[in-house]
Design an enzyme around this catalytic site. Structure first.
Site, PDB file in Angstrom:
ATOM      1  CG  ASN A  10      55.997  89.437  41.516  1.00 14.23           C
ATOM      2  OD1 ASN A  10      55.762  90.677  41.110  1.00 14.23           O
ATOM      3  ND2 ASN A  10      55.237  88.644  42.196  1.00 14.23           N
ATOM      4  CE1 TYR A  33      50.151 101.092  47.921  1.00 15.72           C
ATOM      5  CE2 TYR A  33      49.150  99.758  46.455  1.00 15.72           C
ATOM      6  CZ  TYR A  33      50.223 100.578  46.621  1.00 15.72           C
ATOM      7  OH  TYR A  33      51.171 100.974  45.825  1.00 15.72           O
ATOM      8  CD  GLU A  34      49.279 105.665  47.799  1.00 11.76           C
ATOM      9  OE1 GLU A  34      49.788 106.503  47.969  1.00 11.76           O
ATOM     10  OE2 GLU A  34      49.040 105.429  46.544  1.00 11.76           O
ATOM     11  CG  MET A  72      48.248  95.768  44.616  1.00  9.95           C
ATOM     12  SD  MET A  72      49.587  96.071  46.007  1.00  9.95           S
ATOM     13  CE  MET A  72      50.283  94.665  46.319  1.00  9.95           C
ATOM     14  CB  SER A  73      47.001 100.026  39.964  1.00  7.76           C
ATOM     15  OG  SER A  73      47.653  99.318  38.874  1.00  7.76           O
ATOM     16  CG  HIS A 122      57.796  98.075  46.789  1.00  9.37           C
ATOM     17  ND1 HIS A 122      56.953  98.261  45.652  1.00  9.37           N
ATOM     18  CD2 HIS A 122      58.525  99.494  46.670  1.00  9.37           C
ATOM     19  CE1 HIS A 122      56.923  99.448  45.445  1.00  9.37           C
ATOM     20  NE2 HIS A 122      57.844 100.041  45.869  1.00  9.37           N
ATOM     21  CG  HIS A 176      53.738 105.222  41.900  1.00  8.97           C
ATOM     22  ND1 HIS A 176      52.897 105.245  41.313  1.00  8.97           N
ATOM     23  CD2 HIS A 176      54.047 103.967  42.248  1.00  8.97           C
ATOM     24  CE1 HIS A 176      52.377 103.908  41.070  1.00  8.97           C
ATOM     25  NE2 HIS A 176      53.163 103.019  41.760  1.00  8.97           N
ATOM     26  CB  ALA A 223      54.560  96.469  38.732  1.00  8.86           C
ATOM     27  CG  HIS A 257      48.429 102.212  44.200  1.00  2.72           C
ATOM     28  ND1 HIS A 257      49.174 103.159  44.261  1.00  2.72           N
ATOM     29  CD2 HIS A 257      48.390 101.461  43.059  1.00  2.72           C
ATOM     30  CE1 HIS A 257      50.222 102.934  43.100  1.00  2.72           C
ATOM     31  NE2 HIS A 257      49.760 101.750  42.412  1.00  2.72           N
ATOM     32  CB  SER A 306      54.903  99.930  40.438  1.00  2.00           C
ATOM     33  OG  SER A 306      53.896 100.422  41.324  1.00  2.00           O
TER      34      SER A 306
HETATM   35  N1  HPA Z   1      50.696  90.902  43.584  1.00  2.00           N
HETATM   36  C1  HPA Z   1      49.900  91.851  43.648  1.00  2.00           C
HETATM   37  N2  HPA Z   1      50.468  93.011  43.324  1.00  2.00           N
HETATM   38  C2  HPA Z   1      51.839  92.946  42.520  1.00  2.00           C
HETATM   39  C3  HPA Z   1      52.388  91.884  42.427  1.00  2.00           C
HETATM   40  C4  HPA Z   1      52.097  90.654  43.146  1.00  2.00           C
HETATM   41  O1  HPA Z   1      52.744  89.579  43.102  1.00  2.00           O
HETATM   42  N3  HPA Z   1      53.645  92.144  41.769  1.00  2.00           N
HETATM   43  C5  HPA Z   1      53.287  93.640  41.301  1.00  2.00           C
HETATM   44  N4  HPA Z   1      52.310  94.163  41.826  1.00  2.00           N
END
Ligand code: HPA
Length: 278
Positions: A241, A92-93, A217-218, A253, A68, A120, A90, A37
């Site tokens: 973050n 989650y999609e 998440m990946s 996001h 993406h 990320a 991913h 990401s």
């Molecule tokens: N949590 C989960 N996935 C992420 C985060 C997060 O804080 N930041 C970027 N991808």
């Protein structure tokens, strides 16, 4: 019942995806970078680049996520032939985790030996700040799904792969020394994969603090199929973050994408340096 439950069909699908890559790419480089990401910039940093949209390849699911690109890019980085997956699917999609790793498995079947995974991630280690790069030295699969569940594809790897060193120690050392040479601060820690798409609750953050350094998440599904196939894997997270440092605990996001872009340059420099030294 999914068509992937039949190992013959599963293998045929991977082969068909691989054939479509070979038709467009020709000889596939031995080094693959999966750009996560906000790290699409990496695809743009490839020299003598050629590219193809996932739409033009068979069984390469397009990501529905902003940020993406969904392109396969190949050319040279650090003077070496490299192929880049710019964008990934991913879980989650809403697809079977096995579908998300078909492109990677296709590339592995075409001779990819070294896989550099990036993502990320949000940090739960208080020593990390947004904008840091983190060398992934281990992971926790908190997605409660595994792309190797189901009939084992014996032609690729063993039923019960060892996971004592999912990130290659030599590649990790190379990443550390490259970062030192380039004057880039490289944090190091464990990556925990959740399914997403929700960011973490405060209770989850408290729990994860005792388990890991970063959350995303990946990456874990890709690591599992790459290790299964005998490839060596390096993982780098961009800390976009902090889930623990800010007083306002909201994660968006946009924030994740923005920091990804800001750190893109440093990320590209580090990965190019690593590839040059491979
Ligand atoms: N949590 C989960 N996935 C992420 C985060 C997060 O804080 N930041 C970027 N991808």
């Amino acid at each position: 019942m999914s068509h992937l439950d039949d190992p013959k069909q599963h293998e045929a699908l991977i082969k068909d995806a691989a054939d479509s890559v070979r038709e467009k790419v020709g000889d596939v480089p031995k080094i693959l970078v999966v750009a996560g990401s906000g790290l699409g910039k990496f695809g743009e940093s490839v020299e003598d680049a050629k590219s193809v949209s996932y739409d033009e390849l068979r069984h390469f699911p397009q990501s529905t996520v902003v940020g993406h690109a969904g392109r396969l890019v190949w050319g040279k980085v650090g003077g070496k032939p490299v192929i880049v997956m710019s964008g990934r699917k991913h879980v989650y999609e809403g697809v079977d985790v096995r579908e998300t790793v078909i492109p990677l498995r296709a590339l592995l079947s075409l001779g990819v030996e070294t896989v550099i995974l990036s993502n990320a991630a949000g940090s739960v280690n208080r020593l990390f700040t947004p904008g840091d790069l983190m060398l992934i030295n281990d992971h926790i699969n908190n997605q409660f799904r595994n792309p190797l569940i189901g009939a084992n594809l014996d032609s690729i790897g063993p039923r019960f792969p060892d996971m004592s060193a999912p990130y290659d120690p030599e590649l990790m050392e190379l990443a550390r020394s490259t970062a030192r040479d380039l004057g880039i601060t490289l944090q190091e820690g464990t990556y925990l994969a959740s399914t997403g798409p929700t960011y973490e609750t405060q209770a989850e953050v408290q729990m994860f603090r005792s388990m890991t350094d970063a959350v995303g998440m990946s990456t874990v599904p890709e690591n599992l199929v790459a290790v299964h196939a005998g490839a060596r894997v390096l993982g780098i997270s961009v800390i976009t973050n902090s889930l623990v440092l800010k007083s306002d605990v909201v994660t968006t996001h946009e924030e994740v994408m923005e920091t990804g872009k800001l750190v893109g340059e440093k990320f590209c420099q580090l990965v190019a340096g690593i590839i040059e030294r491979l």
